[in-house]
Design a protein around this motif. Structure first.
Motif, PDB file in Angstrom:
ATOM      1  N   ILE A   1       0.699  -1.065  -0.010  1.00  0.00           N
ATOM      2  CA  ILE A   1      -0.087   0.197   0.010  1.00  0.00           C
ATOM      3  C   ILE A   1       0.897   1.397  -0.122  1.00  0.00           C
ATOM      4  CG2 ILE A   1      -1.744   1.449   1.095  1.00  0.00           C
ATOM      5  CD1 ILE A   1      -2.889  -1.011   0.067  1.00  0.00           C
ATOM      6  N   ASP A   2       1.943   1.267   0.889  1.00  0.00           N
ATOM      7  CA  ASP A   2       2.887   2.333   0.891  1.00  0.00           C
ATOM      8  C   ASP A   2       3.455   2.910  -0.515  1.00  0.00           C
ATOM      9  OD1 ASP A   2       2.200   2.672   3.569  1.00  0.00           O
ATOM     10  OD2 ASP A   2       4.131   1.740   4.219  1.00  0.00           O
ATOM     11  N   ARG A   3       3.808   1.649  -1.185  1.00  0.00           N
ATOM     12  CA  ARG A   3       4.518   1.756  -2.483  1.00  0.00           C
ATOM     13  C   ARG A   3       3.409   2.258  -3.569  1.00  0.00           C
ATOM     14  NH1 ARG A   3       4.619  -1.580  -6.952  1.00  0.00           N
ATOM     15  NH2 ARG A   3       6.226  -1.301  -8.365  1.00  0.00           N
ATOM     16  N   LEU A   4       2.167   1.872  -3.332  1.00  0.00           N
ATOM     17  CA  LEU A   4       1.200   2.291  -4.256  1.00  0.00           C
ATOM     18  C   LEU A   4       0.822   3.877  -3.962  1.00  0.00           C
ATOM     19  CD1 LEU A   4      -0.982   1.171  -6.378  1.00  0.00           C
ATOM     20  CD2 LEU A   4      -2.411   0.842  -4.492  1.00  0.00           C
ATOM     21  N   LEU A   5       0.803   4.066  -2.694  1.00  0.00           N
ATOM     22  CA  LEU A   5       0.515   5.332  -2.542  1.00  0.00           C
ATOM     23  C   LEU A   5       1.560   6.493  -2.726  1.00  0.00           C
ATOM     24  CD1 LEU A   5      -1.385   5.283   0.886  1.00  0.00           C
ATOM     25  CD2 LEU A   5      -2.303   5.326  -1.409  1.00  0.00           C
ATOM     26  N   ALA A   6       2.800   5.720  -2.987  1.00  0.00           N
ATOM     27  CA  ALA A   6       3.776   6.679  -3.120  1.00  0.00           C
ATOM     28  C   ALA A   6       3.891   7.342  -4.691  1.00  0.00           C
ATOM     29  CB  ALA A   6       5.326   6.073  -3.080  1.00  0.00           C
ATOM     30  N   GLY A   7       3.034   6.687  -5.557  1.00  0.00           N
ATOM     31  CA  GLY A   7       2.888   6.987  -6.847  1.00  0.00           C
ATOM     32  C   GLY A   7       3.687   6.371  -7.974  1.00  0.00           C
ATOM     33  N   PRO A   8       3.317   6.332  -9.164  1.00  0.00           N
ATOM     34  CA  PRO A   8       4.223   5.691 -10.168  1.00  0.00           C
ATOM     35  C   PRO A   8       5.462   6.195 -10.291  1.00  0.00           C
ATOM     36  CG  PRO A   8       2.361   6.728 -10.905  1.00  0.00           C
ATOM     37  CD  PRO A   8       1.984   6.935  -9.686  1.00  0.00           C
TER      38      PRO A   8
END
Length: 430
Positions: free
Chosen positions: A5-12
């Motif tokens: 989730i953290d990686r996803l929320l960090a943005g592409p």
């Protein structure tokens, strides 16, 4: 899980492809839906915990649960009124609409979509509400996505209304009669010294008023008026209501689609008012009797199907274009788009050999019609009236056929619904 989730929320990261960016957006939307479901679950558990604590403290029964909605509001940064509505929705979803809640938790259904379903079934018994929950939000026996997943908000609202009318006509009619007590006109400020003027009206009156303003805009455009459609409609509203203009009343048309049996009173299949949605057949018959506007009656067969039409020309003739608009319910066929139809266009482009016939035509809003002409967009008619659209990134979206193309099977009766629940429970237990 948290790392994902953290990686996803960090943005592409920089350099990802267009397709990956679309996937990123879609995944984030799923996370939002799931988060709203978990928030609802947490709100219900919070109320349960508060009630238990208050009971132990000797708080009177009538005051149990006080303050929970305000806590929810503070935590979600909304008004207390909104917090109370969110808590109420959460309790309904978990206690009475398990399939809707499951879709939310799976990331396939938003909180607002769930609100629409809860609102349109509020007048029904718990049993009937669960039937609609099952009909629209249950996963198919072969793992097919629930019907509601591909619906826009207005399509979802109309589907729920239609089922509610079928299951408990008396409750829907009673709710409609009671709603007329709430007729009102409101005014609220808007930016740049503008205001929003709104009115809550019976459907017949509201549709007739809007149709009159729309007709005025079309007449002005034909006469060379350079004002936008919205400007002309707004000016006309003020002219006529404030008495700035004394003129003859234009001819207004309201379309009511219903079976011949429903019109004569021999059946009570729901009718449909174009621009609004499903209405009880009895209401439609009364509207036809006392209507002050011209009403066009469009008949369907008992299965709800309209007759197809076709043309050899590139542009759909007026009659065929009107047929497509009515068939598609006046709503843009693009998934999730609730905008009114402004263009009748080919699904498979005419330049690519697409024919000008009902099966290869669709109603689109201006924005969607322009978007599908962009580089890389493709579309083709699917089976049973569906439309398959492929975006430049290769993502495929299927627009299901409208109700008037091929009707769904009748909803389960209460007895059948209970039996299916028992069979499902037995299968899971086995």
């Amino acid at each position: 899980m948290y790392e994902t989730i953290d990686r996803l929320l960090a943005g592409p990261p920089p350099g990802v492809s267009e397709g990956e960016l679309v996937d990123w957006i879609a995944r984030l939307e799923e996370v939002k839906c799931t988060a709203e479901a978990v928030q609802a679950e947490a709100a219900v558990r919070l109320e349960e915990a508060v009630r238990a604590r208050q009971t132990e403290a000797g708080v009177p029964a009538r005051k149990l649960g006080e303050g929970v909605a305000s806590q929810v509001a503070l935590a979600r940064r909304v008004s207390p009124e909104k917090g109370a509505k969110l808590l109420g929705l959460a309790k309904v979803l978990i206690a009475e609409m398990p399939h809707t809640f499951a879709l939310m938790k799976a990331g396939l259904f938003s909180q607002w979509q769930a609100t629409v379903l809860a609102r349109e079934t509020a007048c029904l018994s718990v049993e009937d509400r669960r039937v609609i929950d099952f009909e629209l939000c249950a996963t198919g026996p072969g793992g097919e996505l629930a019907k509601a997943v591909s619906m826009g908000l207005r399509q979802l609202e109309n589907a729920a209304k239609k089922l509610a009318i079928t299951l408990d006509l008396a409750s829907v009619v009673a709710r409609a009669a009671n709603a007329e007590k709430d007729l009102r006109v409101s005014l609220r400020p808007a930016p740049d010294t503008m205001t929003w003027l709104g009115a809550l009206l019976p459907v017949k009156d509201g549709v007739a008023v809007f149709a009159a303003l729309d007709q005025a805009a079309k007449t002005a455009a034909a006469a060379g008026d350079e004002g936008t459609r919205g400007q002309v409609m707004a000016d006309t509203l003020v002219d006529r209501v404030a008495g700035r203009e004394a003129g003859s009343k234009p001819r207004i048309e309201v379309k009511i689609v219903m079976t011949a049996d429903s019109l004569t009173g021999d059946a009570d299949q729901p009718a449909a008012v174009e621009g609004y949605g499903p209405v009880p057949a009895g209401w439609a018959r009364e509207a036809l009797n006392d209507a002050e506007v011209f009403v066009r009656r469009l008949f369907t067969d008992p299965a709800g199907q309209l007759v197809a039409m076709e043309s050899r020309s590139r542009k759909a003739p007026d009659g065929l274009a009107e047929f497509i608009t009515t068939r598609d319910g006046g709503i843009c066929r693009t998934n999730g788009c609730d905008a009114p139809i402004r263009n009748i266009d080919h699904v498979e482009r005419h330049a690519d050999g697409g024919e000008t016939k009902a099966e290869n035509l669709q109603g689109l809003c201006e924005r969607c019609n322009q978007a599908k002409e962009a580089l890389g967009w493709r579309a083709r008619p699917g089976p049973n009236g569906s439309i398959i659209t492929i975006t430049p990134t290769g993502h495929t979206y299927v627009s299901p056929p409208p109700d008037t193309w091929k009707p769904d099977p009748p909803p389960l009766s209460r007895a059948e619904f209970g039996l299916r629940d028992v069979l499902l429970e037995y299968t899971l237990a086995a």
